[in-house]
Design a protein around this motif. Structure first.
Motif, PDB file in Angstrom:
ATOM      1  N   GLN A 196       0.578  37.752  23.696  1.00  0.00           N
ATOM      2  CA  GLN A 196       1.811  37.130  24.160  1.00  0.00           C
ATOM      3  C   GLN A 196       1.568  36.310  25.424  1.00  0.00           C
ATOM      4  N   GLN A 197       2.681  35.749  25.978  1.00  0.00           N
ATOM      5  CA  GLN A 197       2.579  34.702  26.978  1.00  0.00           C
ATOM      6  C   GLN A 197       1.941  35.112  28.299  1.00  0.00           C
ATOM      7  N   TRP A 198       2.421  36.177  28.936  1.00  0.00           N
ATOM      8  CA  TRP A 198       1.874  36.553  30.244  1.00  0.00           C
ATOM      9  C   TRP A 198       0.418  36.981  30.100  1.00  0.00           C
ATOM     10  N   ASP A 199       0.081  37.619  28.994  1.00  0.00           N
ATOM     11  CA  ASP A 199      -1.296  38.074  28.793  1.00  0.00           C
ATOM     12  C   ASP A 199      -2.260  36.923  28.563  1.00  0.00           C
ATOM     13  N   ILE A 200      -1.827  35.855  27.884  1.00  0.00           N
ATOM     14  CA  ILE A 200      -2.768  34.755  27.669  1.00  0.00           C
ATOM     15  C   ILE A 200      -2.997  33.988  28.968  1.00  0.00           C
ATOM     16  N   TRP A 201      -1.990  33.892  29.797  1.00  0.00           N
ATOM     17  CA  TRP A 201      -2.245  33.283  31.109  1.00  0.00           C
ATOM     18  C   TRP A 201      -3.298  34.093  31.843  1.00  0.00           C
ATOM     19  N   GLU A 202      -3.185  35.411  31.779  1.00  0.00           N
ATOM     20  CA  GLU A 202      -4.153  36.290  32.413  1.00  0.00           C
ATOM     21  C   GLU A 202      -5.537  36.136  31.780  1.00  0.00           C
ATOM     22  N   ALA A 203      -5.590  36.113  30.457  1.00  0.00           N
ATOM     23  CA  ALA A 203      -6.875  35.997  29.764  1.00  0.00           C
ATOM     24  C   ALA A 203      -7.551  34.665  30.058  1.00  0.00           C
ATOM     25  N   THR A 204      -6.751  33.624  30.309  1.00  0.00           N
ATOM     26  CA  THR A 204      -7.305  32.303  30.597  1.00  0.00           C
ATOM     27  C   THR A 204      -7.713  32.166  32.060  1.00  0.00           C
TER      28      THR A 204
END
Length: 576
Positions: free
Chosen positions: A426-434
């Motif tokens: 989801q959104q907050w996690d992909i920002w973190e993963a990136t």
């Protein structure tokens, strides 16, 4: 901001509602049907309850006001036929655990989101969900196992004991077929394969210009439409709307028959694409899902690998060679909205000479002082406003009148239910993963504690130096400015649903302050416009959002006129 096809296996669900009631600690056992798995399985085991029988529970989970209930836990080495006891204290959303479910009649369903093991080039071993052609959607991903929903009565004393069997498997997706106008390519990326320790692929849907076969001498500029995972090239239709299509109402836009409008707009684009005076371009939509999300954010990343280099130096040259692209930076243009808006701007900033202009609509946060409503450098907590005597949650989603439907804490709680270690998709996690540095365990480091919201300032500093686009531009303008002059165009509604306009204001402040050179682009706002406003002040948002593939063409043509180098091919692709 956020995110096909199923041919279910016809198999049997085993569910038994026993007479004894277990209150806050129900006995719930979930097992994989014999023969449904060839080897032990790892993954995220999800248990869902819904009091709305219109859809399966797995299709009713979201962070909004109409969400149903979900609970999640990690599992490793599940063997077929061996029941797993579902932890009654497993984190849930919107209720924190199973004991909090109110009495009522529910449809109950279980799903296993299957993880694979990756041996990264960094030396870490991680377990993540591989995309299987669906664009990282846990409820539709081929290979995931699930049960048929069954009705359960939750009484005043709690949930009755249950036994559920995962006896259905989501089947593979049939890839789209090539047509006269649209071609589909898929290539192995050497850069990504090396990072992930297994074969990794990039793909694209390519829209060919009129006369492509009849004009072998032509070489074409390239338009790159960034955004979420595309199942096929969207918004292009060679026939009028289906006359038998039942009109559907769009609650988001308050428009009746929006499905018919979408088909008409796609057909109108096809007609514009064929007009004698329409410039001949190649347009591509990229498929670059990762084990963390439906796309990679198109930049190099510590936890996701070198997607920026793979797209710019492997995929783009391959497409230009296969389909006669001009193959030079002056003839490549980036555009997109939301996730795609951030990508368009980020790729232009990270590869300033490789592209000749970006058109970034409603971009994800481009200044982390306005990471939606959080300043990750100055705020201590992302979930709660600072106060000595009251608690007020930070909102995450609003409509154009300011009505709030979710908070940052709630959205992150749902993500933590769907997967820990940034694995929710989801959104907050992909920002973190990136954006995050890689942790000692091989997973992204948290920008904030997922439970409390406390911000990690060391991680925030890493984000700033590597992915805060406004900060990077201001820090490096002396070097970047000459290469970016005239290339930056940003559009955002001033009532963006995710408060993304706040970061755009800060970016505009910097861009308008630039000298030597002045940035020579544009930043525009849509009055009372919500998410996906993309720069058209004349049309309503529900129409302009359907015209990405043609609305920036006049601006691109003006950019080519001003910036093409001496001797550039400006004619072979301008045939009638």
């Amino acid at each position: 901001m956020r995110k096909y096809w199923v041919l279910p296996l016809i198999v049997v669900l085993l569910l038994e509602c026993k007479e004894n009631v277990t209150g806050e600690n129900p006995s719930i056992f979930i097992s994989v049907k014999d023969g449904a798995a060839d080897a032990p399985l790892d993954g995220r085991l999800l248990l869902m309850f819904s009091n709305n029988p219109e859809q399966e529970p797995r299709f009713q989970i979201n962070s909004g006001l109409n969400t149903q209930l979900i609970f999640g836990m990690n599992v490793e080495g599940i063997q077929a036929g061996e029941p797993i006891s579902f932890d009654p204290q497993a984190l849930g959303f919107p209720y924190e655990n199973l004991g909090m479910i109110p009495p009522g009649t529910y449809q109950v369903q279980a799903l296993l989101h299957v993880y694979e093991t990756f041996n990264l080039s960094t030396g870490h071993q991680v377990k993540l969900p591989m995309d299987n052609g669906e664009g990282q959607q846990w409820n539709r991903s081929p290979g995931n196992l699930y049960s048929t929903p069954v009705s359960v009565q939750v009484g005043p004393d709690g949930i009755p004991s249950l036994e559920l069997t995962l006896d259905q498997k989501i089947p593979p997706i049939t890839p789209p077929e090539d047509t006269e106008w649209i071609r589909h390519i898929r290539i192995k990326s050497e850069k990504l394969s090396e990072f992930w320790g297994r074969d990794m692929y990039l793909g694209a849907h390519v829209l060919l210009p009129k006369g492509f076969e009849e004009h072998p001498e032509a070489r074409y500029p390239l338009m790159i439409f960034h955004g979420h995972f595309p199942s096929d090239f969207g918004g292009f239709r060679t026939t009028p709307p289906d006359p038998n299509l039942e009109p559907e109402y769009s609650a988001r836009f308050g428009v009746e028959g929006y499905n018919i409008i979408q088909q008409q707009e796609a057909y109108d684009f096809y007609k514009r694409w064929n007009e004698p005076d329409f410039p001949r371009f190649l347009i591509i939509e990229i498929q670059h899902p990762t084990p963390y999300y439906d796309d990679s954010y198109a930049v190099n990343s510590a936890s996701q690998g070198p997607y920026g280099d793979a797209i710019t130096h492997e995929l783009i040259p391959y497409i230009e060679k296969e389909f006669r692209g001009l193959g030079e930076g002056w003839a490549r243009f980036l555009y997109g909205g939301s996730t795609g808006g951030w990508e368009a701007l980020a790729v232009q900033v990270k590869y300033p000479e490789e592209y000749n202009g970006c058109f970034a609509a409603c971009p994800d946060p481009i200044d982390f002082r306005a990471y939606c409503l959080t300043n990750i450098y100055e705020d201590d907590n992302a979930y709660w406003y600072e106060s000595d005597h009251k608690q007020l949650e930070v909102p995450a989603h609003r409509d154009y009148l300011g009505h709030i439907s979710s908070t940052v804490r709630e959205e992150n709680q749902l993500e933590l239910v769907l997967g820990d270690k940034s694995r929710s998709g989801q959104q907050w996690d992909i920002w973190e993963a990136t954006y995050s540095p890689q942790g000692d365990d091989g997973y992204p480091r948290r920008i904030w504690d997922k439970s409390s919201g406390a911000i990690d300032k060391e991680v925030a500093r890493y984000w700033q130096e590597n992915y805060d686009l406004r900060y990077i531009l201001e820090r490096d303008w002396e070097k970047l400015g000459p290469s970016l002059r005239g290339k930056i165009h940003i559009y955002c509604g001033d009532m963006d649903n995710y408060y993304l306009n706040n970061a755009v204001y800060l970016m505009e402040d910097f861009l308008e302050s630039t000298t030597d050179p002045y940035y020579e682009g544009e930043v525009l706002y849509g009055d009372r416009a919500e998410h996906c406003w993309n720069g058209d002040p004349e049309l309503p948002n529900h129409l302009s959002r359907l015209r990405y593939n043609s609305m920036y063409v006049p601006k691109i043509m003006e950019r080519i006129r001003k910036s093409a180098p001496a001797g550039a091919d400006l004619s072979s692709w301008r045939y009638k």
